[in-house]
Design a protein around this motif. Structure first.
Motif, short mmCIF file in Angstrom:
data_model
loop_
_atom_site.label_atom_id
_atom_site.label_comp_id
_atom_site.label_asym_id
_atom_site.label_seq_id
_atom_site.Cartn_x
_atom_site.Cartn_y
_atom_site.Cartn_z
N ILE A 154 48.02 36.55 34.36
CA ILE A 154 47.03 36.38 33.74
C ILE A 154 46.05 37.30 33.74
N LEU A 155 45.95 38.36 34.62
CA LEU A 155 45.31 39.46 34.80
C LEU A 155 45.66 40.32 33.80
N GLU A 156 47.02 40.62 33.38
CA GLU A 156 47.63 41.33 32.43
C GLU A 156 47.21 41.05 31.21
N GLU A 157 47.12 39.83 31.00
CA GLU A 157 46.67 39.33 29.54
C GLU A 157 45.20 39.18 29.37
N SER A 158 44.52 38.97 30.19
CA SER A 158 43.09 38.89 29.92
C SER A 158 42.11 40.18 30.53
N ASP A 159 42.62 41.03 31.65
CA ASP A 159 41.75 42.05 32.25
C ASP A 159 41.95 43.38 31.22
N ILE A 160 40.94 43.52 30.29
CA ILE A 160 41.19 44.66 29.31
C ILE A 160 40.72 45.90 29.83
N ASP A 161 39.77 45.89 30.85
CA ASP A 161 39.45 47.23 31.22
C ASP A 161 40.33 47.48 32.68
N LYS A 162 41.39 46.74 32.92
CA LYS A 162 41.97 46.90 34.05
C LYS A 162 41.39 47.38 35.29
N ASP A 163 40.51 46.41 35.64
CA ASP A 163 39.72 46.76 37.16
C ASP A 163 40.25 45.49 38.17
N GLY A 164 41.14 44.88 37.73
CA GLY A 164 41.80 43.86 38.75
C GLY A 164 40.97 42.48 38.64
N SER B 68 42.59 42.02 46.39
CA SER B 68 43.58 43.04 46.76
C SER B 68 44.69 43.03 45.55
N SER B 69 44.36 43.98 44.84
CA SER B 69 45.26 43.88 43.59
C SER B 69 46.01 45.06 43.44
N GLY B 70 47.34 45.04 43.35
CA GLY B 70 48.08 46.21 43.25
C GLY B 70 47.61 47.30 42.10
N ARG B 71 46.77 46.75 41.27
CA ARG B 71 46.45 47.79 40.41
C ARG B 71 45.00 48.12 40.27
N GLY B 72 44.32 47.12 41.21
CA GLY B 72 42.95 47.23 41.21
C GLY B 72 41.99 48.54 41.76
N LEU B 73 40.91 48.68 41.83
CA LEU B 73 40.18 49.57 42.10
C LEU B 73 40.11 49.47 43.78
N TYR B 74 40.00 48.19 44.15
CA TYR B 74 39.27 48.11 45.29
C TYR B 74 40.15 47.48 46.40
N ASP B 75 41.20 48.23 46.42
CA ASP B 75 42.42 47.69 47.36
C ASP B 75 42.00 48.24 48.60
N ILE B 76 42.05 47.37 49.73
CA ILE B 76 41.51 47.99 51.28
C ILE B 76 42.88 47.73 51.79
N GLU B 77 43.58 46.47 51.92
CA GLU B 77 44.77 46.82 52.73
C GLU B 77 46.04 47.04 51.78
N SER B 78 47.06 47.61 52.26
CA SER B 78 48.20 47.84 51.39
C SER B 78 49.16 46.61 51.74
N ASP B 79 49.74 46.52 50.48
CA ASP B 79 50.64 45.38 50.43
C ASP B 79 51.83 45.26 51.56
N VAL B 795 39.18 53.34 32.79
CA VAL B 795 39.59 54.56 33.52
C VAL B 795 38.67 55.49 33.91
N ASP B 796 37.63 55.78 32.87
CA ASP B 796 36.41 56.39 33.33
C ASP B 796 35.62 55.73 34.54
N LYS B 797 35.57 54.64 34.50
CA LYS B 797 34.77 53.72 35.53
C LYS B 797 35.41 54.27 36.95
N LYS B 798 36.82 54.10 36.88
CA LYS B 798 37.64 54.25 38.25
C LYS B 798 37.04 55.85 38.66
N TYR B 799 37.27 56.75 37.73
CA TYR B 799 37.02 58.11 37.84
C TYR B 799 35.73 58.15 38.50
#
Lengths: 189, 825
Positions: A154-164, B68-79, B795-799
């Motif tokens: 779902i996140l892959e399909e709908s999260d466009i700016d990839k912030d989770g 806690s998303s593997g790709r997210g910005l705000y990961d606190i714990e590791s999986d 990506v800019d936001k993450k930076y």
């Protein structure tokens, strides 16, 4: 200005007609059903609030897994307990009515699905959403693996700016491409 | 701006506040980082506060609001399973960063009142500007077209963190300058609560009053104001009147509450067909039936008495009534000049010309033509609207997200249905997940060949069965025709027996229509389809093929055999006969549907529950029932020309059918378990109603009007070469009487009779379609580009966030060093 239990006067009726998507019949029917729920002691108090437990006895909301979220989202009470005044009740019916715009419906759908009220749909929100959809009993739940895969997809399909997370704009983008949403997001009294 | 964000403020809880809190909204990052750097240099006063900050910094658990998303910005714990987490986010974010993140505009856009007010301020501004130069874009809905979505959705932050009061004032100002309709639309569309909207409205009206009550306004604009209010009031009362007329509202709500939107769509389709028929009936009644009823022609001597069989066969007593074509006269009806003194002969023609005249043949021709034309327009309009809603412009498939976000049907009320729906959702999600995740199995050539063979066999069975039906209908109709010829030559025949024998062909066709879909289902059960939607389409296609071919054979039988030589079967009026045939077909179809619904579904439910032991009731087959409705409607459309009262029969039939189907569904069926895409199927049904059904009927009717000579002794078109000549004659008469109108005649001659203009029109139409498809292609490319752009912004936001965090880390490091120095001293 609020609704007394006896009658809605014409001025208020036309005001409600202008501000909501409901027709006159629907507003009167809503008033009738709302007055039936008001407890006897408060029947004369203007702008009384009905507690969430009474609202949830309505047959239209009773079996809905999102009923508590709906009450909390539309409630304007200061203590955030999900109690609804008549204005809030009309707000609810207007958002769920036939003629509400897609923007209004998607806005409120987003708020209903946002279980933790943080402004975006994160993993926990999505997990709770899927559990509500599948009923939450043991034999209809998804396994944790499947759940994780589902949310990743779902996140892959709908999260466009990839912030989770899925924020409101991304949610509205998905909804705009789904033609079934408008017909399923309806409650009629 | 800097004042909004203050490090010194005690932070509530873990440093997170709900985005509905107006503080700290709309803070830009640059200023914050600059502020942080400055603060890092002045450390003395901050020591104690820093200590507090630090202790809160290491709060690992920051409430349930964090993902806690593997790709997210705000990961606190590791999986736990060691999945790769973003290396930038291994340290916990500081509470300051958290506060900023939680109040970012992309998160608060839906929640904070200030953001909504700014957004609607921008929208009203655009509306105002546009209403001055060109018409405003009415549709602000989130269509898939990015060019419209871009309007008005500009950055809300542009206005800066003004107070809510100021924003509200500016919005009210804009609202006042809009027209009444626009203002109401804006107010309604705002996602604020009713209480807040009441406030806005009150403020808007408050300022309005001094303007309108001033006597300086000229009376014409005051009049305009009153007219607008009156129009609005009457529009509201018209809408509530329409709403109170809602047919079957309570029943439909019960059906929707129990079975969901899928089954409900069948009943809504039935309602739509009912309205089409009501419209047809009104038109034919007003223009054909009523005038003819007021001037009844002379009837032939033998008029049979009414028998019960007449209701089903439509012949007998009904033959010479208003119901059929043969009754209608071809002369111009005039009101009689009774009661006037005929003093001289010359006054009689005066009397005739002054009275109203009604040319029946022209009226018949134009009424049928116009009603078909208007029906065509309504159908094409609803089809295009429905198609526009369900067409997805960009190719990305977000099936799972769409399914999860929009699959809950809020209409369903009954508890058992809710449970059933949850179960269905679970199954469907698992199925889609398996489809999406699993790579396609490489089927070996043997398996592929086997599947191909099975499919081929199933199709062969279906096509063979259809061909068999068609041939049997053809030969049976020929046999009946010959039988009729034979009985026509015999002197004494029992009329009742003759009528009963006419019912044989309709009965056969209805029986075939009933049994063959069962055979198709069996064939489909033999094949395995990967996706349920393909199975639905294949079933729909096969049923459609059957019905279209059967109807084609029947049309050939009527128009090619009966109409060509009507004297063979002693027919005075072949149109009446064809009308009766169509009536019989409709009635037989109705009877068989009733029998099938009342007995068939009931018996099937008992059978499947008792004998087969299934716990569930059988599912309601929506596609098949809708096709039955479309078939009946095609018959009705073909029959309108030959029997003007046929829409009335169809109306009665649909009314009865509705109640029968509702009770049967409630008792015997349950909602379909397969996923049913409602709006896509509705589009398909409307398209089927328009294309094979209506198009076929209009081709039939047009062919009849254009080339088949009407009967010479009955009907409004006797003594004409073709029915079409009624219109032609009228135009010629017009030209004769009034030479100025020869233009009309020429236009008629060129446009209607010359096929060249038809080709040119079709050519222009195709070019326009090509243009639109190119536009769609271009928009698709724009969407892809925009998605890339948004990703880069992410990506800019993450930076920026990580920069913020590193600044904070540096500051913390400096302060720690200072403290250790202090404690050392």
């Amino acid at each position: 200005m609020g609704a007394t239990a006896s009658q809605l006067d014409k001025g208020m009726l036309s005001e409600y007609q202008e501000l909501t998507f409901l027709t006159k019949q629907e507003i009167l029917l809503a008033h009738k059903r709302f007055s039936e729920l008001v407890p006897k002691e408060e029947i004369d108090r203007i702008n009384c609030r009905i507690p969430m437990s009474l609202i949830l006895t309505l047959p239209e909301l009773k079996s809905n897994p999102f009923n508590e979220r709906i009450c909390k989202v539309f409630s304007t009470s200061d203590i955030k307990d999900g109690s609804l005044s008549f204005d809030d009740f009309l707000d609810l019916l207007s958002a769920f009515s036939d003629s509400a715009t897609l923007e209004i419906k998607s806005h409120y759908a987003f708020r209903i699905f946002d279980f933790d009220d943080d402004g975006t749909l994160g993993r926990h929100d999505l997990e709770k959403l899927v559990n509500c959809l599948t009923g939450g009993t043991d034999d209809t739940n998804l396994t944790p693996d499947e759940m994780r895969q589902l949310i990743d997809n779902i996140l892959e399909e709908s999260d466009i700016d990839k912030d989770g997370t899925v924020n409101l704009s991304e949610f509205q983008h998905v909804i705009s491409r789904s033609p079934d949403f408008v017909s399923s997001f309806k409650i009629v009294l | 701006m800097a004042g909004n964000f203050d490090l010194n403020q005690p932070l509530v809880g873990a440093g997170l506040e709900s985005p509905a809190d107006e503080e700290g909204v709309h803070v830009s990052f640059n200023q914050l980082i600059a502020e942080q750097c400055q603060a890092g240099e002045r450390l003395d006063g901050f020591e104690l506060q820093q200590l507090d900050e630090e202790s809160r910094d290491y709060v690992a658990e920051l409430g349930s609001g964090f993902e806690s998303s593997g790709r997210g910005l705000y990961d606190i714990e590791s999986d736990d399973d060691g999945r790769q987490t973003d290396p930038l986010v291994s340290v916990p974010w500081s509470s300051a960063t958290m506060k900023i993140l939680s109040s970012m505009p992309s998160r608060t856009i839906g929640r904070s009142r200030g953001a909504i007010l700014s957004q609607y301020y921008n929208k009203t501004l655009q509306l105002r500007r546009r209403s001055q130069s060109r018409p405003s874009i009415r549709d602000f809905s989130h269509s898939s077209r990015p060019s419209i979505r871009g309007y008005g959705m500009e950055v809300d932050v542009i206005d800066g963190p003004q107070s809510e009061m100021e924003k509200s004032e500016r919005l009210v100002n804009n609202l006042q300058n809009l027209s009444m309709g626009d203002r109401m639309k804006m107010l309604r569309g705002m996602p604020l609560s009713v209480v807040e909207k009441k406030e806005l409205r009150r403020k808007t009206l408050q300022r309005d009053k001094p303007l309108t009550s001033s006597s300086k306004i000229p009376c014409c604009s005051q009049l305009k104001y009153y007219i607008i209010i009156a129009v609005r009031h009457s529009w509201y009362s018209w809408l509530s009147f329409l709403h109170s007329l809602q047919l079957w509202q309570f029943l439909l709500k019960r059906v929707g509450g129990r079975f969901g939107t899928g089954v409900l769509s069948y009943f809504l389709f039935l309602k739509t067909l009912l309205f089409f028929n009501v419209f047809l009936f009104l038109v034919t009644f007003l223009f054909l039936v009523l005038p003819q009823a007021m001037h009844p022609p002379e009837l032939p001597e033998e008029r049979r008495n009414f028998t019960g069989l007449d209701l089903i066969s439509g012949a007998g007593h009904f033959t010479d009534t208003l119901m059929y074509y043969g009754y209608y006269s071809n002369f111009t009806l005039r009101r009689s000049c009774a009661g006037q003194h005929n003093t001289s002969a010359s006054s009689a023609p005066d009397c005739l010309s002054k009275r109203l005249s009604y040319n029946m043949s022209l009226a018949y021709f134009f009424t049928i033509g116009m009603s078909f034309f208007i029906t065509c327009i309504i159908l094409v309009y609803s089809m295009s609207k429905s198609f526009g809603r369900s067409f997805r412009i960009d190719k990305s498939y977000s099936i799972l997200a769409m399914k999860v976000f929009s699959s809950w049907d809020f209409k369903v009320i009954k508890k058992s249905s809710v449970e059933l729906m949850s179960e269905n959702n679970c199954t469907q999600l698992k199925e889609i997940l398996a489809e999406v995740v699993q790579k396609k199995e490489k089927t070996g050539p043997c398996q592929a060949l086997w599947r191909l063979m099975v499919h081929g066999l199933a199709w062969a069975i279906c096509i063979g069965a259809t061909a068999g039906c068609v041939i049997s209908v053809y030969f049976f109709s020929e046999f009946m025709h010959k039988d009729l010829q034979r009985t026509a030559r015999l002197a004494n025949t029992n009329p009742l027996l003759k009528e009963a024998s006419l019912l044989a062909l309709p009965a056969l066709v209805s029986l075939l229509n009933l049994l063959l879909p069962g055979l198709f289902n069996l064939a489909a059960w033999m094949e395995e389809y990967h996706s349920p939607s393909v199975r639905t389409y294949v079933a729909l296609g096969r049923n459609l093929m059957l019905k279209v071919s059967v109807l084609a054979v029947l049309c050939y039988h009527w128009l090619g055999r009966v109409a060509a030589k009507p004297s063979d079967i002693n027919l005075v009026c072949w149109e009446t006969f064809v009308g009766q045939e169509l009536y019989r077909f409709l009635i037989m179809d109705f009877i068989f549907t009733l029998l099938n619904t009342l007995f068939g579904e009931l018996l099937w439910r008992l059978f499947s529950q008792r004998v087969l032991g299934r716990g569930r009731k059988p599912a309601f087959d929506i596609a098949r029932n809708v096709l039955d409705l479309i078939y009946a409607q095609t018959l009705a459309w073909i029959g309108v020309l030959f029997s003007p009262l046929l829409p009335a029969v169809q109306i009665l039939k649909l009314l009865l059918l509705f109640y029968v189907k509702v009770s049967s569904v409630m008792m015997n069926c349950q909602a379909p378990r397969k996923p049913y895409r409602v709006s896509q199927m509705t589009t398909i049904f409307i398209t089927l109603l328009c294309f094979p059904s209506f198009l076929g009927a209009s081709v039939c009717v047009t062919y009849t009007m254009w080339s088949i000579p009407p009967s010479t002794s009955c009907g409004p078109f006797r003594h004409l070469g073709t029915m079409f000549q009624a219109g032609k004659r009228w135009v010629q008469e017009l030209e004769k009487n009034n030479p100025d109108l020869s233009v009309v005649a020429k236009v008629h001659a060129y446009l209607v009779e010359n096929p060249f203009f038809l080709f040119v029109g079709a050519g222009i139409f195709l070019i326009v379609i090509y243009f639109y498809s190119q536009v769609v292609d271009g928009q698709r490319k724009v969407i892809a580009l925009l998605q890339e752009h948004i990703e880069k912004e992410g990506v800019d936001k993450k930076y920026l966030i990580t920069q913020l965090q590193s600044v904070h880390e540096r500051k913390k490091g400096i302060s720690r060093r200072l403290r250790s120095q202090d404690s050392g001293c």
